[in-house]
Design an enzyme around this catalytic site. Structure first.
Site, PDB file in Angstrom:
ATOM      1  N   GLU A 170      -4.263   1.122  -6.118  1.00  0.00           N
ATOM      2  CA  GLU A 170      -3.359   0.076  -6.597  1.00  0.00           C
ATOM      3  C   GLU A 170      -3.347   0.132  -8.123  1.00  0.00           C
ATOM      4  OE1 GLU A 170      -1.158  -1.435  -5.248  1.00  0.00           O
ATOM      5  OE2 GLU A 170      -1.671  -1.774  -3.142  1.00  0.00           O
ATOM      6  N   CYS A 194       0.879  -1.170   0.000  1.00  0.00           N
ATOM      7  CA  CYS A 194       0.000   0.000   0.000  1.00  0.00           C
ATOM      8  C   CYS A 194       0.912   1.214   0.000  1.00  0.00           C
ATOM      9  CB  CYS A 194      -0.900   0.010   1.241  1.00  0.00           C
ATOM     10  SG  CYS A 194      -1.869   1.539   1.403  1.00  0.00           S
TER      11      CYS A 194
END
Length: 251
Positions: A117, A2
């Protein structure tokens, strides 16, 4: 991993949402950030026993603090290591020297609206960014750790003597989210917030047991503009859905 997320809620909203008892940085309010990147200051929810509390009345107080993203262990020679410790893998967080002490005593929640993402585009060299967020529009409470680092070059009364940093715990992504990227932030559901934040919970196995993957369908994702690729870009347009013609939705 992340490495980018959005956090646009106002401080007073987070204080209420997380039932915070103490604003740890009352003079600081971070603006809405739709492109939170490592080394930026972010909000963290944590529980600590105030130093001035009487011994007989020691109780951990839930507070909202401003911390820097990228964990700097207490033993680090300098803070540059933080840029390499933005994530802690659930598989090794309890044993890795950089994280094990914080995992045992300094756990936190990192509020987010969602995270980004990038998914490879078949037949092309580019990647398509996706915004992944709770389907119900609620806050995403990412599992995190925080740490204190003492700057030996500063005087004890220097307000910058102590640096407070954090990292996001990640886990294996499954279902549709795993199709985009194989890792994702670990979420902590509301009914586990108190136990996760409790500094008196030092049992590694019990703490690890609180890290349960999100229920299927809890998160949803959609493609967004590649403008998010550049950390200098910011604003709500970064989380607007990308339409079939490559333009972002006008709402």
């Amino acid at each position: 991993m992340c490495g980018r997320y959005a956090s646009a809620r106002k401080k007073h909203e987070l204080l209420e949402e997380f039932e915070v008892e103490l604003d740890g940085d009352p003079e600081t309010e971070l603006g809405a950030d739709y492109n939170v990147a490592p080394t930026k200051n972010v909000y963290a929810v944590l529980s600590r026993v105030p130093k001035e509390a009487p011994k007989a009345a020691e109780r951990a107080i839930r507070q909202l603090r401003t911390v820097k993203w990228g964990l700097v262990p207490a033993w680090a020679k300098d803070p540059s290591i933080g840029s390499r410790l933005i994530n802690a893998r659930i598989e090794t967080v309890a044993e890795k020297p950089s994280f094990r002490q914080a995992f045992a005593r300094r756990r936190c929640l990192l509020p987010a609206d969602g995270y980004f993402e990038w998914m490879p585009v078949e037949g092309e060299k580019k990647k398509q960014p996706y915004f992944i967020h709770p389907e119900d529009g609620g806050v995403l409470a990412m599992a995190g750790l925080y740490e204190f680092w003492k700057d030996p070059s500063r005087d004890d009364d220097d307000p910058l003597k102590w640096l407070v940093t954090c990292t996001v715990i990640t886990t294996q992504a499954e279902d549709e989210i795993g199709r985009i990227h194989d890792r994702m932030p670990m979420m902590i559901e509301r009914d586990r917030w108190a136990e996760w934040l409790d500094p008196k919970l030092t049992d590694i196995e019990r703490a690890s047991g609180l890290l349960v993957p999100a229920d299927q369908g809890r998160l949803t994702a959609y493609p967004v503009s590649t403008d998010v690729n550049n950390v200098r870009n910011n604003g709500p347009d970064l989380i607007k859905p990308l339409m079939d013609d490559g333009e972002t939705a006008l709402f």
